[in-house]
Motif scaffolding. Sequence first.
Motif, PDB file in Angstrom:
ATOM      1  N   LEU A  36      -1.281  -7.087   3.947  1.00 40.59           N
ATOM      2  CA  LEU A  36      -1.377  -7.071   5.406  1.00 40.59           C
ATOM      3  C   LEU A  36      -0.032  -6.691   6.024  1.00 40.59           C
ATOM      4  N   ALA A  37       1.048  -7.242   5.503  1.00 38.98           N
ATOM      5  CA  ALA A  37       2.386  -6.914   6.007  1.00 38.98           C
ATOM      6  C   ALA A  37       2.708  -5.438   5.784  1.00 38.98           C
ATOM      7  N   ALA A  38       2.365  -4.924   4.611  1.00 36.62           N
ATOM      8  CA  ALA A  38       2.645  -3.515   4.308  1.00 36.62           C
ATOM      9  C   ALA A  38       1.836  -2.587   5.209  1.00 36.62           C
ATOM     10  N   MET A  39       0.564  -2.932   5.449  1.00 36.54           N
ATOM     11  CA  MET A  39      -0.268  -2.104   6.327  1.00 36.54           C
ATOM     12  C   MET A  39       0.261  -2.149   7.754  1.00 36.54           C
ATOM     13  N   GLY A  40       0.693  -3.329   8.177  1.00 35.80           N
ATOM     14  CA  GLY A  40       1.265  -3.452   9.512  1.00 35.80           C
ATOM     15  C   GLY A  40       2.540  -2.655   9.662  1.00 35.80           C
ATOM     16  N   GLN A  41       3.375  -2.699   8.641  1.00 33.84           N
ATOM     17  CA  GLN A  41       4.622  -1.945   8.679  1.00 33.84           C
ATOM     18  C   GLN A  41       4.332  -0.441   8.716  1.00 33.84           C
ATOM     19  N   LEU A  42       3.355  -0.021   7.931  1.00 36.03           N
ATOM     20  CA  LEU A  42       2.959   1.377   7.924  1.00 36.03           C
ATOM     21  C   LEU A  42       2.595   1.842   9.325  1.00 36.03           C
ATOM     22  N   LEU A  43       1.785   1.055  10.009  1.00 35.39           N
ATOM     23  CA  LEU A  43       1.313   1.437  11.335  1.00 35.39           C
ATOM     24  C   LEU A  43       2.383   1.266  12.405  1.00 35.39           C
ATOM     25  N   CYS A  82       0.811  -1.215   0.000  1.00 32.26           N
ATOM     26  CA  CYS A  82       0.000   0.000   0.000  1.00 32.26           C
ATOM     27  C   CYS A  82       0.841   1.261   0.000  1.00 32.26           C
ATOM     28  N   CYS A  83       1.927   1.255   0.737  1.00 32.56           N
ATOM     29  CA  CYS A  83       2.668   2.507   0.855  1.00 32.56           C
ATOM     30  C   CYS A  83       3.903   2.311   1.720  1.00 32.56           C
ATOM     31  N   PRO A  84       4.791   3.297   1.725  1.00 34.99           N
ATOM     32  CA  PRO A  84       5.955   3.225   2.613  1.00 34.99           C
ATOM     33  C   PRO A  84       5.533   3.562   4.043  1.00 34.99           C
ATOM     34  N   PRO A  85       6.368   3.251   5.019  1.00 42.65           N
ATOM     35  CA  PRO A  85       6.040   3.658   6.393  1.00 42.65           C
ATOM     36  C   PRO A  85       5.818   5.169   6.467  1.00 42.65           C
ATOM     37  N   MET A 112      -8.053   0.982   1.471  1.00 45.41           N
ATOM     38  CA  MET A 112      -7.908  -0.171   2.366  1.00 45.41           C
ATOM     39  C   MET A 112      -8.464   0.134   3.752  1.00 45.41           C
ATOM     40  N   PHE A 113      -8.080   1.282   4.304  1.00 46.84           N
ATOM     41  CA  PHE A 113      -8.555   1.612   5.636  1.00 46.84           C
ATOM     42  C   PHE A 113     -10.051   1.916   5.645  1.00 46.84           C
TER      43      PHE A 113
END
Length: 120
Positions: A107-114, A17-20, A37-38
């Motif tokens: 899911l991994a990218a969203m988790g990393q973002l957050l 989805c995006c970078p952190p 997504m959100f």
Amino acid sequence: MPNATVLPLLEPEVEPCCPPLAERPLTAEEAERTARMFKALGDPVRLRLFSAVASHEGGEACVCDISDVGVSQPTVSHHLKKLKEAGLLSSERRGTWVYYRVEPAVLAAMGQLLTKAAAA
């Protein structure tokens, strides 16, 4: 002995989805994709369905196993469609049933973002 051909496993074509958030400001396109997504997860029924799929044994769930979320079957189908359109779920038809799974890369990218945002 028959000749066996080993086929490579294909990774799902999912863009993170995006970078952190703490790394750099999001571009307009990254912000749009992330917001979709959100927004999809912002509905309580969708969040319950997403959680039911993510926590189901084997990482995938038949629609018949996750439909008990307090709404009608057509509404469940609508919400699952929205989660798929947001890139959070993928599905596969097997006979008369549809099986859903969480897209691990997203899911991994969203988790990393957050995670990065919380640590910043």
